[in-house]
Each structure stands twice: as C-alpha cells, then as structure tokens.
Design an enzyme around this catalytic site. Structure first.
Site, PDB file in Angstrom:
ATOM      1  N   GLU A  13      12.586  12.788   2.966  1.00 34.70           N
ATOM      2  CA  GLU A  13      12.285  11.839   2.004  1.00 34.70           C
ATOM      3  C   GLU A  13      11.769  12.211   0.808  1.00 34.70           C
ATOM      4  O   GLU A  13      11.989  11.282  -0.165  1.00 34.70           O
ATOM      5  CB  GLU A  13      11.454  10.872   2.855  1.00 34.70           C
ATOM      6  N   GLY A  79      13.039   1.450  10.550  1.00 32.92           N
ATOM      7  CA  GLY A  79      13.891   0.725  11.541  1.00 32.92           C
ATOM      8  C   GLY A  79      13.886  -0.571  11.267  1.00 32.92           C
ATOM      9  O   GLY A  79      12.960  -1.361  10.725  1.00 32.92           O
ATOM     10  N   GLU A 188       3.710   4.543   9.388  1.00 31.18           N
ATOM     11  CA  GLU A 188       2.662   4.947   8.247  1.00 31.18           C
ATOM     12  C   GLU A 188       2.177   3.843   7.487  1.00 31.18           C
ATOM     13  O   GLU A 188       0.879   3.494   7.068  1.00 31.18           O
ATOM     14  CB  GLU A 188       3.125   6.126   7.493  1.00 31.18           C
ATOM     15  N   ASP A 211      17.874   2.814  10.729  1.00 26.34           N
ATOM     16  CA  ASP A 211      18.431   2.506  12.184  1.00 26.34           C
ATOM     17  C   ASP A 211      17.885   1.268  12.389  1.00 26.34           C
ATOM     18  O   ASP A 211      17.289   0.475  11.570  1.00 26.34           O
ATOM     19  CB  ASP A 211      17.592   3.482  12.910  1.00 26.34           C
TER      20      ASP A 211
END
Ligand code: SAH
Length: 244
Positions: A13, A79, A188, A211
């Site tokens: 990332e 997600g 997080e 996802d």
C-alpha cells in the site's frame, strides 16, 4: 506548515508512496520506520503500521505523541460490505467502528467501554479533500482498477474494523445484518480513529476496495494488492494533499 501523517498497514500500500517523498529521512522507532520529508508541497511523516488494531494504535500514538503529526490520513485496501460497493471503488470514512468490540451486557455492543462511543468521528473538511482527491485519482487510475473489478466510484460512510480478515459470504452477511450502513470492512481504521479522538487530532481514512469480503476475497485481495493498491494509493494522497 502542518505535518500530515500517512499510515498504511502493508508494504504494497506504500510501495509507490515512500519513493515519492522528497528529501526523505528515515527514523526508526517502536519497531517501525518513519519516513519524514515532503510530498505534494506538504510536510509528511509516512509509516507502515502492520496489520490489525493494536499495530495501528501503537503506530498512531507514536505519530501523534513523538512525531507531532497535526493530522492523520490512513490509506489502504478493504473489503466491500455495502451492497453497492464494488471492487475498484473507493470508500472515504465518515465514521469508524470496531465491529469485534463487545462488552455487553455491561456496555452496548460495539461501544468502547468508558468512552461512550461506538462510532468514532473523522474530520469532515479533511475527509472532503480526501474524497475529492480520490475522485481525481480514480479518473487517472480507474482503468487499472476496472480490469479487476467493475467499480470506480467514491462512497462516503461507515467503515468497520476488527482483528479478522473477513473472507466468507456468511460473515459479511452477518456484518451487514448487524451494521446495515457499513460500507467497508478492514482491520485498522477504527483503532486509529480511537487514538486520534483521544488526542483531538483530525483524521481521514480512505480505502480502495480490493475484495467483497466473500468466499473469493483472498484471491481478489491478492491481485488487487499487487496490481492496483500502490499506484492508486500514491495518486489519492497526492491529489488529496493538493486539495487540502
Ligand atoms: N495474509 C495477508 C493478510 C492481509 S490482512 C497478506 O498479507 O497477504 C488484510 C489487510 O487488508 C488488512 O490490513 C485489512 O485492513 C485489509 N483488508 C482488505 N480486505 C479485507 C477484508 N475482507 N477483511 C478484513 N480486512 C481486509
């Protein structure tokens, strides 16, 4: 000049972002590497937190207490939980909640005991700038994201965090039933939000959807992480800082 903290959980990332920092100086602390320098005309301190709420909370605390960051931008992948949230879309948080916090019946489910809060706030103005930045970044990188998914929309709403990779239809359905307005799930953001709230520091959280938190989540996640997360992450941050 305010110092902006940039946090992501994983190397992928930050892969494009760290090399883009001008005049970078790396300072190790608490088992992490803090990259200090300038990006898009702003003073920044960027760091990989590691995965999960504790790793994120330790990192955020160091950024605020030691590195004196004036505001925090958390970026990464998540997600999609909301029915309209597709792979390739971006979600900018307007609040964050720990979906695995449950001290009931002593406290209402999801409330962090002794804070009176289950939904931790973000800074509205900074989040507006980040959402504008995300839209500009998607206009540049939407094609790459669209190769893997269908989306390239920016959503604003609730992001939920917990120490679990949500990777079954059953679990994401259960989350949706419990928290119908949740747009995205990750591991997080709500922990960083709790720390920023304790320090009174402005926060924005931006997540690109890797996802659908379903039975193919692990496959979609890996492909997105390796092909899209890095360039999209850098573009979002550059546009967001330019707009902030
Ligand atoms: N073994 C994996 C671990 C990834 S954990 C690996 O490193 O390859 C998933 C990371 O992506 C976390 O940082 C989390 O914030 C985010 N994430 C993406 N999709 C998620 C999902 N469906 N559920 C929970 N977290 C997700």
């Amino acid at each position: 000049m305010p110092r902006t903290a940039l946090i992501a959980a994983m190397n992928e990332e930050l892969a494009a972002l760290l090399p883009a920092i001008e005049g970078a100086r790396v300072e190790p602390r608490g088992g992490r590497e803090f990259w200090l320098g300038r990006l898009a005309g702003h003073e920044v301190v960027a760091v990989r937190s590691g995965i999960g709420k504790v790793a994120a909370a330790v990192t955020a605390t160091l950024l605020l207490d030691h590195f004196r960051a004036d505001r925090v931008l958390f970026l990464g992948v998540a997600g999609g939980i909301g029915t309209a949230v597709q792979v390739g879309d971006v979600v900018v948080a307007d609040a964050l909640l720990q979906h695995d916090m449950d001290a009931s019946p002593l406290f209402p489910r999801h409330e962090v005991p002794l804070t009176g809060l289950s939904r931790f706030p973000v800074d509205a103005g900074f989040s507006d700038a980040v959402a504008r930045g995300a839209a500009a970044a998607l206009a540049e990188h939407g094609e790459t994201a669209a190769l893997l998914g269908h989306g390239c929309r920016v959503h604003r709403g609730l992001i939920v965090s917990g120490d679990r990779f949500v990777a079954t239809v059953g679990e994401s359905r259960a989350l949706r039933a419990l928290l119908p307005d949740a747009l995205a799930v990750e591991m997080e953001g709500a922990a960083v939000a709790q720390v920023c709230h304790a320090f009174g520091t402005p926060l924005a959280v931006v997540r690109s959807i890797s996802d659908r938190a379903d039975d193919t989540a692990h496959v979609d996640f890996g492909e997105f992480l390796h092909r899209v997360a890095a360039p999209l992450g850098l573009a979002i941050v550059q546009h967001a800082l330019a707009a902030a």
